[in-house]
Each structure stands twice: as structure tokens, then as C-alpha cells.
Design an enzyme around this catalytic site. Structure first.
Site, PDB file in Angstrom:
ATOM      1  N   LYS A  55      -2.363   4.775   1.151  1.00 32.22           N
ATOM      2  CA  LYS A  55      -1.636   3.675   0.814  1.00 32.22           C
ATOM      3  C   LYS A  55      -1.549   3.723  -0.470  1.00 32.22           C
ATOM      4  O   LYS A  55      -0.289   3.711  -1.393  1.00 32.22           O
ATOM      5  CB  LYS A  55      -1.869   2.172   1.142  1.00 32.22           C
ATOM      6  N   GLN A  99      -6.970  -5.160   3.802  1.00 29.48           N
ATOM      7  CA  GLN A  99      -6.806  -4.661   5.298  1.00 29.48           C
ATOM      8  C   GLN A  99      -7.525  -4.702   6.367  1.00 29.48           C
ATOM      9  O   GLN A  99      -8.907  -5.461   5.942  1.00 29.48           O
ATOM     10  CB  GLN A  99      -7.451  -2.826   4.687  1.00 29.48           C
ATOM     11  N   ASP A 122       2.615  -7.164   4.138  1.00 34.55           N
ATOM     12  CA  ASP A 122       2.460  -7.143   6.015  1.00 34.55           C
ATOM     13  C   ASP A 122       2.787  -7.824   6.763  1.00 34.55           C
ATOM     14  O   ASP A 122       3.602  -7.518   8.405  1.00 34.55           O
ATOM     15  CB  ASP A 122       1.008  -7.191   6.407  1.00 34.55           C
TER      16      ASP A 122
HETATM   17  N1  GUN Z   1      -5.041  -2.159   9.423  1.00 32.84           N
HETATM   18  C1  GUN Z   1      -4.565  -1.467  10.461  1.00 32.84           C
HETATM   19  N2  GUN Z   1      -3.469  -1.907  10.312  1.00 32.84           N
HETATM   20  C2  GUN Z   1      -2.996  -2.078   9.002  1.00 32.84           C
HETATM   21  C3  GUN Z   1      -1.767  -2.934   8.462  1.00 32.84           C
HETATM   22  O1  GUN Z   1      -0.667  -3.071   8.768  1.00 32.84           O
HETATM   23  N3  GUN Z   1      -2.012  -3.786   7.518  1.00 32.84           N
HETATM   24  C4  GUN Z   1      -3.278  -4.416   7.369  1.00 32.84           C
HETATM   25  N4  GUN Z   1      -3.045  -5.556   6.942  1.00 32.84           N
HETATM   26  N5  GUN Z   1      -4.577  -4.099   7.701  1.00 32.84           N
HETATM   27  C5  GUN Z   1      -4.491  -2.897   9.383  1.00 32.84           C
END
Ligand code: GUN
Length: 298
Positions: A55, A99, A122
Site C-alpha cells: 500500500k 490493517q 476502507d
Molecule cells: N486486511 C485484509 N484486507 C484488508 C483491507 O482491505 N483493509 C484493512 N483495513 N485490512 C485488511
């Protein structure tokens, strides 16, 4: 019948990221700052470390400022909430992503609830889930929005098509069903208690599989010509002599390829879309925070 078309999510995501990069450069000119994304990682989960690194790299490539906060697994709920509140107030931060999964003992729902809904890129906050449910502007979770983009790119207008979403999670299945409904598809949500699942799936012009069970959806469940979106990423046990098992989706790809009209591969289908849409949501958040119109075509 000829083999299905392969839906190239990697190429689509790259093109989307290039458009986001151009729009982020225009935003820098207009607002005298870059769009900013804060990513919070608590603990040492290996897969999460890889995602968070990816990311940050994608942000930099697109001209989005990335603020990484890596905290030890021993972080208390109070410390994590204090950080989220500081990020909520930070004018350089347009998007906040915590995350998941969080280490045991930290309440994910409480942390998500602490994020400013207008920075919740998100789309996990109940306010954003509610906005999607009633058709208000907010943030939509990245994976289902990415799936919708691939479907609309492939099919065009989805009006009147039969869609079956397999899986009812808050992150993929439920928002996917709402997006498809808003796009005028006729939607069925199937799940582990659905009776005669193969028959239900056989009705579908569009199948979205998001269950996390390797190759569960078989080729003979697919209606000839259907468009198949495979959200699953499952690692099989290693074959003899190999350190790592193969990555497979929730759909038996080779079988489905013989029947479907188009299908996303794993890897290289839905996966790359998730990060691209995260960047898109961050760019949109930045425009809203700066009082600018969100760029078109993104
Ligand atoms: N863990 C796995 N995929 C995601 C996501 O798209 N967002 C977040 N915050 N955690 C994740």
C-alpha cells in the site's frame, strides 16, 4: 464453445493507478498538498506486513503521501484509539486504514468506530455501511467496488442480469450485493446454508465468489457464457518438493474457463484492484476535504 476471456485485473488496476496519479498531481496544484493516507499496522502478522508495504509503495507511485504507523502487538486499546483520534484531526491525512486482523485483545469494531467516517477509505465504519445501504455518498469497501468496476468494464450495463454473490461478509459479500442491486442487477446472496448451491449459481449471468474455500465453485455450476469474478485467494498445501503451495481462488479455474464467458484469474484478477481502489478512495476523500469536485472517470 470457445474458452472464456481472461479478465485482466492487473492491467485494469495499472491503468486506474495511472489515472489516479494524474489526478493526484492536479490535486497537488490545486490544494498545495498531496492527498494523504495513514496506514496503521499493529503487531507482526506476516501477510499484513506485505499488504501494508504494498500500500505504501502504491501511494508513493501515485503521488499520494503515505504515513505508516507500525505499532507493537502489545499496544493497548487506549494507545491505538489515541493514535486514531490524532489522525482524525491531522489535516494532511485524508484517509485512515487500520490493517486487519488486529492482534487478540484489541476490539476491531471499536477501532473502526473511532475512525472519522469521512476518512474511512476502507468503507468499514457503520456510517459508511449505512450510507451505502440508503444510497448516500460515502466510502464503499475497496474489494467489492473493484469487482463492480471489472464487471462494468466487461459487460457494460448490468440492468436485469441475474447476479449470485457467494459469501455474506461485511467487507465483500454484503456491499457487493448492494452495489449490484444499485446497478440494476437481480441479486441473490448465497452462503454456507444455501440449499442446492450449484443450482442457484447455475441461474447466474454474474457470479461473484467470496467464501475463502479453495476451488469450491465447480465448472458445471457455471451457466454457459456467465461472467465470473473470483475474490478468493487461498494457498493450497505445498506439493512434494515445493516450499509453498499454489495460490487458487474460490472457483475451479480450469473447469470454469471451459464454460464461462469471462473470468478473473487468481492471482492477477481482483487482488490488484483492491489497492487501486484504496488509492481512488483516498483521492476522493482529499477532494471532499479540500472542497474540490472529485475527478471524473476515476
Ligand atoms: N486486511 C485484509 N484486507 C484488508 C483491507 O482491505 N483493509 C484493512 N483495513 N485490512 C485488511
Amino acid at each position: 464453445m470457445s474458452e472464456a476471456a481472461r479478465i485482466d485485473g492487473k492491467a485494469f488496476a495499472e491503468a486506474l493507478r495511472a489515472r489516479i496519479g494524474a489526478a493526484a498531481a492536479a490535486f497537488l496544484q490545486a490544494a498545495a498538498r498531496k492527498p494523504g493516507l495513514a496506514v496503521v499496522l499493529v503487531g507482526e502478522d506476516a501477510a499484513s506486513q506485505v499488504y501494508v508495504g504494498a500500500k505504501a509503495k502504491a501511494c508513493e507511485e501515485a503521488g499520494i503521501a503515505s504515513f505508516e504507523h507500525r505499532l507493537p502487538a502489545t499496544t493497548s486499546a487506549a494507545e491505538l484509539l489515541t493514535l486514531v483520534e490524532r489522525l482524525n484531526r491531522d489535516p494532511e491525512v485524508d484517509g485512515i486504514l487500520v490493517q486487519l486482523p488486529l492482534p487478540q485483545g484489541l476490539d476491531e469494531q471499536a477501532v473502526i468506530a473511532a475512525i472519522d467516517p469521512d476518512k474511512d477509505v476502507d468503507g468499514f465504519h457503520v456510517i459508511n455501511a449505512g450510507r451505502l445501504a440508503v444510497g448516500q455518498e460515502g466510502f464503499v469497501p475497496c474489494t467489492p467496488l473493484g469487482c463492480l468496476m471489472l464487471l462494468q468494464d466487461r459487460i457494460g450495463d448490468l440492468s436485469g442480469l441475474e447476479a449470485v454473490v457467494i459469501g455474506r461478509s461485511n467487507i465483500v459479500g454484503k456491499p457487493m450485493a448492494q452495489l449490484l442491486t444499485d446497478a440494476n442487477a437481480t441479486v441473490t446472496i448465497a452462503h454456507s446454508r444455501t440449499k442446492n448451491l450449484p443450482e442457484v449459481v447455475r441461474r447466474a449471468d454474474i457470479v461473484v465468489a467470496a467464501v475463502g474455500r479453495p476451488e469450491m465453485v465447480r465448472g458445471d455450476w457455471i451457466k454457459p457464457g456467465a461472467t465470473v469474478i473470483d475474490v478468493g485467494i487461498n494457498r493450497l498445501p505445498p506439493e512434494e518438493g515445493k516450499a509453498k503451495g499454489r495460490l487458487v481462488g474460490d472457483v475451479a479455474y480450469a473447469e470454469a474457463l471451459e464454460v464461462a464467458g469471462a473470468i478473473t484469474p487468481v492471482p492477477g484478477g481482483v487482488g490488484p484492484m483492491t489497492i487501486a481502489v484504496l488509492l481512488r478512495n483516498t483521492l476522493v476523500a482529499a477532494h471532499r476535504h479540500a472542497g474540490l469536485d472529485a475527478p471524473e472517470g476515476i
